[in-house]
Enzyme design. Structure first.
Site, mmCIF file in Angstrom:
data_model
loop_
_atom_site.group_PDB
_atom_site.id
_atom_site.type_symbol
_atom_site.label_atom_id
_atom_site.label_comp_id
_atom_site.label_asym_id
_atom_site.label_seq_id
_atom_site.Cartn_x
_atom_site.Cartn_y
_atom_site.Cartn_z
ATOM 1 N N ILE A 169 0.834 -1.201 0.000
ATOM 2 C CA ILE A 169 0.000 0.000 0.000
ATOM 3 C C ILE A 169 0.867 1.249 0.000
ATOM 4 O O ILE A 169 0.392 2.337 -0.325
ATOM 5 C CB ILE A 169 -0.979 0.021 1.189
ATOM 6 C CG1 ILE A 169 -0.240 0.168 2.524
ATOM 7 C CG2 ILE A 169 -1.866 -1.215 1.192
ATOM 8 C CD1 ILE A 169 -1.160 0.499 3.686
ATOM 9 N N ASP A 170 2.148 1.116 0.362
ATOM 10 C CA ASP A 170 3.053 2.269 0.368
ATOM 11 C C ASP A 170 3.400 2.739 -1.042
ATOM 12 O O ASP A 170 3.883 3.860 -1.219
ATOM 13 C CB ASP A 170 4.344 1.928 1.112
ATOM 14 C CG ASP A 170 4.126 1.723 2.597
ATOM 15 O OD1 ASP A 170 3.176 2.319 3.138
ATOM 16 O OD2 ASP A 170 4.897 0.973 3.222
ATOM 17 N N GLN A 225 -6.349 1.186 6.725
ATOM 18 C CA GLN A 225 -5.944 1.558 5.367
ATOM 19 C C GLN A 225 -5.671 0.339 4.501
ATOM 20 O O GLN A 225 -5.800 0.402 3.281
ATOM 21 C CB GLN A 225 -4.673 2.419 5.437
ATOM 22 C CG GLN A 225 -4.879 3.741 6.141
ATOM 23 C CD GLN A 225 -3.584 4.328 6.650
ATOM 24 O OE1 GLN A 225 -2.950 5.136 5.984
ATOM 25 N NE2 GLN A 225 -3.174 3.929 7.843
#
Length: 407
Positions: free
Chosen positions: A143-144, A300
């Site tokens: 997700i980064d 997230q």
């Protein structure tokens, strides 16, 4: 005929199981693959001989579809760094022993930067030892969004969609009161601010938040931050600020480190928390109004109810492509997404040498951050918008989503 092994590693995401589904789906339709195994908890599961036979467990197309709407890593994960094989071959000999035991000819490792380090080391060891009957391929996940060579990473789009939706909802909540208030939202990303930048998408449909955005790519100056906040507070009574968890000062130290000596409670105890919490204490002291800090944390990466359909689609495709590349004889590479057209958005998948990816970090281009360092540019929004498009049908039971459990 050889068997295929797949494993997942690193931080989970909404899309990592879609990549697993793609790997399994491709392997099932290839006559050169016998059984399909999954390793529990990544490379640790291989070292401890904890393999699951996925051949029957995921044979049903409906089960594969359910897997795609299941968040987190269905096979489990780990954060294990292999030792350098130049110093010790113990772990590598053990891994190869497991490969031989289960007649593994193809290994697909789904993960982020640390996982690609594992692919790099394992592929390098096999090359050095002339082991040419095991093909090792990396499938990206994070997700980064900080993996090199790929336009974006599977899992990022869904996380960005969650951040954008949540920011829009926070804006609606914060604007209902007449008294001044400041809300600081801390978003994942210690070394790259891609996910924090995606908070800007929350403004697309008319909501105001975030009013300020601070990424970890630019040095964070507390005095400048206070000026920005005061300027915004002069324009409106309630503001929302998005910050990367990895904010650093001019010396390169995390803001949380530099503020420890400044922020303390009424008893003189240092505040030990994240970036948003530190800034909450600074603003409460310096500005004096109501201040709230929010850490989105693991939501997230596990909010499958708001997954991006385009993200899940691409994640499944990249898993299938990685499996196909390994079965076709490719090794020591990572599958990468190439954006071939902006409007309309189109992409392709190719393979890049893992040495160009492992242990490198792709940060937000400086030109995509505004001059003041407190927002992002239109180029960033253009880049982000295609990645959050579409919503998935979701199977519910008893009022909550149904998830698949492999063990």
């Amino acid at each position: 005929m050889k068997n295929l092994l797949v494993a997942q590693s690193g931080g989970p995401s909404v899309a990592i199981n879609a990549t697993l589904a793609g790997v399994v789906e491709k392997a099932m339709t290839n006559q050169n693959v016998g059984k399909i195994y999954g390793a529990k908890n990544g490379i640790m599961g291989i070292l401890t001989d904890k393999l699951i036979d996925l051949t029957e467990a995921l044979a049903d197309p409906e089960t594969l579809q359910l897997l795609c709407q299941t968040p987190s890593s269905a096979l489990g994960s780990c954060r294990m760094k292999l030792s350098d094989w130049e110093e010790s071959t113990f772990e590598y000999d053990k891994i190869l022993g497991i490969f031989r035991k289960y007649d593994i000819g193809y290994f697909v490792y789904i993960g982020g930067n640390d996982s690609m380090d594992t692919v790099h080391k394992l592929a390098g060891f096999c090359e050095r030892m002339h082991v040419d009957d095991v093909k090792i391929i990396g499938a990206p996940k994070t997700i980064d969004n900080d993996l090199m060579e790929t336009d974006h990473c599977p899992g990022f789009g869904s996380a960005a969609k969650y951040v954008a939706a949540t920011m829009s909802e926070i804006a609606c909540d914060c604007n209902v009161y007449a008294q001044p208030s400041i809300t600081i939202v801390e978003i994942m990303g210690r070394d790259a601010g891609w996910l924090t930048a995606s908070s800007a998408l929350g403004r697309l449909n008319g909501d105001s938040a975030p009013d300020l955005i601070y990424l970890c790519e630019r040095p964070f100056l507390v005095d400048r931050f206070l000026e920005d906040v005061r300027e915004k507070m002069a324009q409106k009574h309630s503001i929302v600020i998005a910050v990367s968890e990895g904010l650093r000062n001019e010396e390169g130290d995390y803001v949380t480190d530099s503020l420890q000596n400044r922020a303390a409670d009424a008893f003189g105890h240092k505040i030990l928390a994240g970036a948003a919490r530190y800034l909450e204490e600074i603003l409460r002291f310096e500005i004096g109004c109501k201040v709230r800090s929010i850490e989105l944390n693991v939501m997230q990466r596990c909010a499958s109810h708001v997954a991006s359909a385009s993200d899940i689609y691409e994640s499944r495709l990249i898993g299938a492509a990685a499996a196909d590349y390994a079965i076709s004889g490719g090794t020591g590479k990572m599958a990468c997404i190439r954006r071939t057209s902006e409007q309309p958005y189109r992409f392709g998948i190719d393979f890049v040498d893992i040495g160009q990816i492992a242990n490198h970090v792709k940060t937000v281009p400086d030109t995509w951050i505004n001059e003041a360092g407190n927002d992002v540019t239109e180029e960033m929004l253009t880049y982000l918008l295609p990645l959050i498009q579409g919503e998935l049908p979701c199977t519910y039971k008893n009022g909550v989503p149904v998830h698949l459990h492999l063990y």
